[in-house]
Design a protein around this motif. Sequence first.
Motif, PDB file in Angstrom:
ATOM      1  N   PRO A 142      -1.867  15.779  -5.244  1.00 43.46           N
ATOM      2  CA  PRO A 142      -0.537  16.310  -4.914  1.00 43.46           C
ATOM      3  C   PRO A 142       0.450  15.193  -4.583  1.00 43.46           C
ATOM      4  N   GLY A 143       1.664  15.317  -5.107  1.00 37.13           N
ATOM      5  CA  GLY A 143       2.711  14.321  -4.881  1.00 37.13           C
ATOM      6  C   GLY A 143       3.832  14.885  -4.036  1.00 37.13           C
ATOM      7  N   GLY A 144       4.998  14.273  -4.167  1.00 32.53           N
ATOM      8  CA  GLY A 144       6.169  14.761  -3.437  1.00 32.53           C
ATOM      9  C   GLY A 144       6.439  14.061  -2.121  1.00 32.53           C
ATOM     10  N   ARG A 197       0.665  13.083  -8.689  1.00 31.95           N
ATOM     11  CA  ARG A 197       0.729  11.639  -8.936  1.00 31.95           C
ATOM     12  C   ARG A 197      -0.681  11.104  -9.182  1.00 31.95           C
ATOM     13  N   PHE A 198      -0.763  10.024  -9.935  1.00 32.86           N
ATOM     14  CA  PHE A 198      -2.046   9.446 -10.292  1.00 32.86           C
ATOM     15  C   PHE A 198      -2.655   8.703  -9.105  1.00 32.86           C
ATOM     16  N   GLY A 205       0.788  -1.233   0.000  1.00 33.41           N
ATOM     17  CA  GLY A 205       0.000   0.000   0.000  1.00 33.41           C
ATOM     18  C   GLY A 205       0.813   1.272   0.000  1.00 33.41           C
ATOM     19  N   LEU A 206       1.903   1.292  -0.765  1.00 36.54           N
ATOM     20  CA  LEU A 206       2.761   2.481  -0.800  1.00 36.54           C
ATOM     21  C   LEU A 206       2.400   3.366  -1.992  1.00 36.54           C
ATOM     22  N   SER A 207       2.686   4.658  -1.865  1.00 35.07           N
ATOM     23  CA  SER A 207       2.409   5.598  -2.960  1.00 35.07           C
ATOM     24  C   SER A 207       3.545   5.552  -3.977  1.00 35.07           C
ATOM     25  N   TYR A 208       3.234   5.997  -5.203  1.00 32.28           N
ATOM     26  CA  TYR A 208       4.220   5.926  -6.271  1.00 32.28           C
ATOM     27  C   TYR A 208       5.450   6.778  -5.976  1.00 32.28           C
ATOM     28  N   ASP A 209       5.257   7.957  -5.402  1.00 31.91           N
ATOM     29  CA  ASP A 209       6.411   8.821  -5.165  1.00 31.91           C
ATOM     30  C   ASP A 209       7.310   8.272  -4.054  1.00 31.91           C
TER      31      ASP A 209
END
Length: 806
Positions: free
Chosen positions: A313-315, A303-304, A215-219
Amino acid sequence: MSRFQVRKVAVLGAGVMGAQIAAHLVNVKVPVVLFDLPAKEGQKNGIVTKAIDNLKKLKPSPLGVADDAALIQAANYEENLGLLGECDLVIEAIAERMDWKLDLYKKIAPHVAKHAIVASNTSGLSITKLSEALPAEIKPRFCGIHFFNPPRYMYLVELIATPTTQPAILDQLETFVTSAVGKGVVRAKDTPNFIANRVGIAGMLATMKEVENYGLSYDVVDDLTGKKLGRASSGTFRTADVVGLDTMAHVIKTLQDNLDEKSDSFYGSFGTPAVLKTLIEMGNLGQKSKAGFYKKVGRDILRFDLEGKDYVPGGEKADAVYERMLKKPAGERLKLLRNAEGKQGQFLWAILRNSFHYAAVHLATIADTAADVDLAMRWGFGMKQGPFELWQEAGWLEVAKMVQADIDAGKALSKEPLPKWVFSDAVVKAGGVHTPKGSYNPTTGQFQPRRQLPVYQLQYFRESLLGDGSPKYKTAGITLHEDEAIRIWTLDDNRTSVTGSVLIASIKSKMHAIGPGVVEGLVRAVEIAEQDYQGLVIWSGDEPFSVGADLQATLPAFMVAGVGAIEGAEHEMQQMMLRLRYASVPVVSAIRGMALGGGCELAVYSQRRVAAMESYIGLVEVGVGLVPGAGGLTYIARRAAENAAFSTNKELLPFLTDGFTAAAMAKVGTSALESRKLGYLLDSDVIVPNKDELLYVALNEAKAMYQGGWRAPLKRLFPVAGRSGIATIKGQLVNMRDGGFISQHDFHIASLIAEVVCGGDADANTLVSEEYLMALERKAFCSLIVHPKTQERILGMLNTGKPVRN
């Protein structure tokens, strides 16, 4: 057997890969004919000419110089098949359709020269099946040649034989691709997606599967799987965006269509990820469509979000504790990750375990040795180490036991155990798969040396593998002097030999920055070379060549002793540059990567330059609010005078304009070819396609210059443009300032550059010396170093690595 010469190449297919392969062949001065279907309307070569025009618009540019697109000869299959008879190599690069390729082979076969090699640039189709459409006389000269995208920048090329390919054909092609095209070659077996894409795409799919599990985010994943993990800085999902999500989906489909549970026990992990399918359906194909896993909106990177099918919002960054873990020695690092309690640590161990498991299970079917797998992953996917290298460094047997324990516990993606060879006496006793005898071949059960074709004699320090015992440039040869700044050495003590007769100076400072120790060391190197050797080569073994003056070393002296210390340091650098230029033996700079600021000055004051194709050369001091101060502006003025002297137009200013503009705008040549256009490389300088041949060529260049009776130029006065030249340039600068194109401080810096290159307060065509102009350089440099706005720029660059505009 006579030498195989490639006088002309035909590339079939003007799509993305075909056109860019043609572009890179032009970069390395190989004549090329680019074919495609005849256009249905207009000129028959319309499809090809459009593709050639498009090459000039692409970023990063596939061409070293955009104008060289005109050197690609356009052709079509209806009118121009006769041109194939002039070609020594035919590279097919049409769409990945077996039926289309087979039809094309039947069409071209009667026109191919009797000696020509025919090769397919397929990324994964069976080379053996493709060969079945060829007549018997061509089959021995047919093989696979898989360039990685983009062909100019990616070092890897895979060669794939069929059962009927003559071994000599592969040797000839490997020689050409290595030396003339400048690539690193591995030989792959004829299996789906070959080596790099087979292991790399399976790894990306496994990573995406583990992302879902944890369950991790792409960034966060990209932060974890980029440089911190010793892989390409783009990580996993940014890499997918760069490659193109449709391209990635195609490679995945090749795996899906040509493998099954029986042939690949990891097959259950090869399903197209839901997020990838969704993005493709939305038309978000990555960087080329400006949206994929990421999307840039203004200055923000979004990010998608699969659930909302929108961008958020990403980062987000990874937890700092895992960054610290990843800096630990390999063995300790893997144990910490395997025992980590947090999801990010567990994820990292899972993807590393999966990579070890997959590479071991498939080694015997995809490659001859572990070396081909590790080099393919380094060259094709930007990894610092291949999977077997990391495994070996961390402790072969211990890691093998940890991986097998996870397989037994059902934690791995496949239930298939590690192959028996992993635990064999030979591999365990050797501590891994790479040894000084060679790399492990699971088919023969032996450690097999890498191929020793004659072309590799040009690579004194061929790219090594962990544990292979190959010589390292930092300790090779005989050292005459070494300190923390520089090493002065020679490859052989026999001074009548090709290698030992020329001295080598290797800068050791961080980023090969030029500080007082380097200046002193280079002067010492010249003195030793003049006394006992036939020449001096400045070569530091890796990138960059030099990022210029060491600002961090200069600032403390400035704080203690004021501007006088800076003036003294600049004078010493200038004197060193003149010492190189007027040395009594030839001094050759062997340039690879960046040669910026003082690094550029070091190059242009050498008597010759040998540059790798990917060399980025320029005077960039304006970016930190300074002017070139170690002779760069003097060089521009002198070269303008020399060029004017050989022209019927004796007016000096037109010859000065390009050099002034390059320095004032901090222009950097984005290839050795473009650096030549900017005047930082001359027509007499040598551009080398393969970075690993740089030292060989530079040493031989220095030796040839010496034995050809070379002598240093005599010091002479030369004319300058004077006050009238300054006034003309400043008039243009005023317009730029008043139009808002440059700031007041930019105007001030550019005005100082104009004053130096034009010779200061002097009449037009006044004769001056290099020392005179260098004094003007020092004065301008020192006036800026105390300027508050320049100090803002310097501190900003030191703190952030980015230029400050003020």
